[in-house]
Design a protein around this motif. Sequence first.
Motif, short mmCIF file in Angstrom:
data_model
loop_
_atom_site.label_atom_id
_atom_site.label_comp_id
_atom_site.label_asym_id
_atom_site.label_seq_id
_atom_site.Cartn_x
_atom_site.Cartn_y
_atom_site.Cartn_z
N ILE A 30 -21.20 -28.03 40.34
CA ILE A 30 -21.63 -26.64 40.51
C ILE A 30 -22.44 -26.48 41.79
CG2 ILE A 30 -23.13 -24.85 39.55
CD1 ILE A 30 -22.13 -25.69 36.81
N VAL A 31 -23.38 -27.39 42.01
CA VAL A 31 -24.23 -27.25 43.20
C VAL A 31 -23.40 -27.41 44.47
CG1 VAL A 31 -26.16 -28.22 44.48
CG2 VAL A 31 -26.32 -27.92 42.02
N ILE A 32 -22.52 -28.42 44.51
CA ILE A 32 -21.69 -28.60 45.72
C ILE A 32 -20.76 -27.40 45.90
CG2 ILE A 32 -19.87 -30.00 46.77
CD1 ILE A 32 -22.49 -31.33 47.00
N ALA A 33 -20.27 -26.84 44.79
CA ALA A 33 -19.43 -25.65 44.90
C ALA A 33 -20.20 -24.53 45.60
CB ALA A 33 -18.95 -25.19 43.53
N LEU A 34 -21.49 -24.40 45.26
CA LEU A 34 -22.30 -23.37 45.92
C LEU A 34 -22.46 -23.68 47.41
CD1 LEU A 34 -25.18 -22.61 43.38
CD2 LEU A 34 -23.06 -21.38 43.77
N VAL A 35 -22.61 -24.98 47.73
CA VAL A 35 -22.78 -25.36 49.14
C VAL A 35 -21.51 -25.02 49.93
CG1 VAL A 35 -23.11 -27.29 50.75
CG2 VAL A 35 -24.44 -27.19 48.63
#
Lengths: 299, 253, 282
Positions: free
Chosen positions: C142-147
């Motif tokens: 999820i966090v990398i998707a946001l990045v």
Amino acid sequence: MLLNKIIREKINSKLMLTFTILSCLLVVLIFFGLYYKSSPLFTNNSIKDLLFSSEWFPLKGKFGLLPFISSTIWVTLISVIIAIPFSLLTAIYLTEYADKRFVRMINPLIDILAGLPSVIFGIWGVIMIVPFIKNHIAPALGISSGGYCLLAGGIVLAVMILPVIIHVVSEVFRAIPQDLKNASLSLGATQWQTIKYVVIRKSMPGIIAAIVLGLSRAFGETLAVLMVVGNVVKMPHSVFDPAYPLPALIANNYGEMLSIPLYDSALMFSALILFVIVLIFNVISRIILVRIERSLGIG
Amino acid sequence: MYQNNHINVRNLNVHFDNNHVLKNINVEIPDKKITAIIGSSGCGKTTFLKCMNRLIDSVDGVKITGELLVDGENIFDPKTDVTLIRKKMGLLSQRPYPLPMSIYDNVAYGPRIHGEKSRKKLDHIVEYYLKEASLWEEVKDRLKTPAARLSIGQQQRLCLARGLAVEPEIILGDEPTSALDPQSSQNIEQKFLELKDKYTIIMVTHILRQAKRIADYLIFIHLGEIIEHGPAKEILENPKEKKTKEYISGIIS
Amino acid sequence: MDKRKIEESIFKILMRVATLSIVISLAVILISIIYKAIPVMNWGMISQTPQGGFYLGENGGVLNAILGSLYLATGATILALMLSFPIVFYINIYAKKGSWFVHTVRLCFDILWGIPSIVYGAFGFSIMILLGMRTSLFAGIIVIALVILPIIVRALDEVVRMIPQGLLDASYSLGATKTQTSVKIVTRQALPGLITAILIAFGRGIGDAAAVLFTTGYTDNVPTSLFDSAATLPLAIFFQLGSPVEAVQNRAFASALILTIIILSISILARYFSGKYNKFKV
């Protein structure tokens, strides 16, 4: 059937709008999330102390972030000062002088440089830059340095932000109309005079925007800097001193931050500082760039 | 008979990649006269003009053969200093391109890049050439404001002053009135008539009436070739070639 | 020779030196890593997970981190893609062109693009604490998707913006709805650009370290479910380099070489697909 189609179309549209708005709200969400998590810190420490005191004693509840903030500022400034001449000269060369085939050869290389992960730059810093500073640069100046220092961080960061600045500056240079350059050339100006007095002057806002974009990139860069900068909590006094930038503080202490009271808040506050500063830099440079696009009728 | 003329063109050929844009151009341009280059759009007249001060150099994939002699010197000779060639010619382009600086600095730009530093001399030059371009009265109180704030007609006169300030012998005009309102166009035409005693003026125009009004000499180019050239009066009243006749009567445009 | 010509030649030399030094620094980065990695590189680095005594310099490899990074980047790219399509379609097809709203959305994505990944990491971590989640592949995705969301949105937006209005009108005039036009026409037109964008985002996902530091955790095992912790290559390099044992430190170089090769293959692939959309997008 037809009604169905219209309704579905409406639903789709609203759904897409929701996604769009939600992701934009992320900016606000991150701000308030970080603010909320750092707010416990503000009951015992004034904002002034947090930003301008260098007393960093987490166990005593003192969280003066000044050493970290000044480290961040120093390392960013060093990187930009190194990167500016290289990126401007390269951008001028690639857009105004170099042969098309040469440009087509160089551009992919710059892209590759832009795509390398920060840990790779960090490793490179450890393998080459740190020993080089320790064994050659510092001794040459009669200084002893372990090599893990502000300068090492600055050099590694400079190489990382070069592609960003080159890319944006080249786009701005390319947008200058040939007829404007011709106006100067037709008066007998050399190409370099035309670049110096007309192209650079006309591109000044764009150049500034590119540098600010590079600054904001350097400001938040974590791992590459963390690996070469030494990470000592102390106000740095020279470029050969070790330093401890904000992103490194956050990354290095995530494991223990739950065991010391308010430590997690201090780290979230550091993240908030990074976020706000990078946000301001970004907004400034984007607004300048959009203005340029509009004034030149592109985009 | 034009042995001592500023500009002689011999067997000039220009290719853009595989396009043969100018074919075997041979012409001598009379001094201290207004020469108009006429022809339909895309015929190569602007390219011809850009050859004269070698602005053509900045075009990709261009190949030039033949000679273009300016004061007896072939400007396409690799040894030629292109900045000196350009200093001999002032250019007025289709749209005015004021440099991103003040009105004063625009006019002073040319002298400065050629090494003039004396403030007093520059002041004098700026005033003299702004007067020469009939702009002085309108701008004398705001010389320090950015040139971009002037009206487009004023900008074009500023560009004229800027071009004259490097003391050229030749003025090149690339449809210099096409972006201007009728009043401003008339100002420029009037200016050209006044200046032709001192300068050799070469202008590209697609307005036949303009050529009739001010030109002394005409060069008619069609599809990259010179069809006819000679004194304006002769050509307009008594064209020898069928193509010229058609152009003048408006059959081809 | 006159003074201004001398100045021009000096600057021309300086420009060549600057350009060359950038190329040289890229070469030096790659060569120094290869040089350090070759002596310690072996097949076991790629084919094995850390064995007992790995952190003392004994047998094993970084298969856990290689797979962890690939899972993470794949998951994040898919998630980011699913989010970015509706956004790009909305601002290009549905919303009024050049409206205040569209400008604001674009500015927002420029801002999101600029946010350092450590801030995403810290933000993600605080959300995880709020929800009582442990570090996991899922959280990392999820966090990398946001990045990478802003990277894909910006790249895709640029491609879709280039599609001529006439093509869309042609589709509408056949009675297609905006959704059908988006899915059938726009997607097909944008395909080459899309592939490039995906590859660049994927590369960024593999290379990112700061955002996964808090959220994905680290483990010697290959993750078997979304809710396991997972190792990633950048962190493996980072931890190995921080080890006091020299043999382990040297492994960092081998791991770095593996990561570099993955990233280089992705950029070469991206360049191959980019075709006419060779405008560089990070």
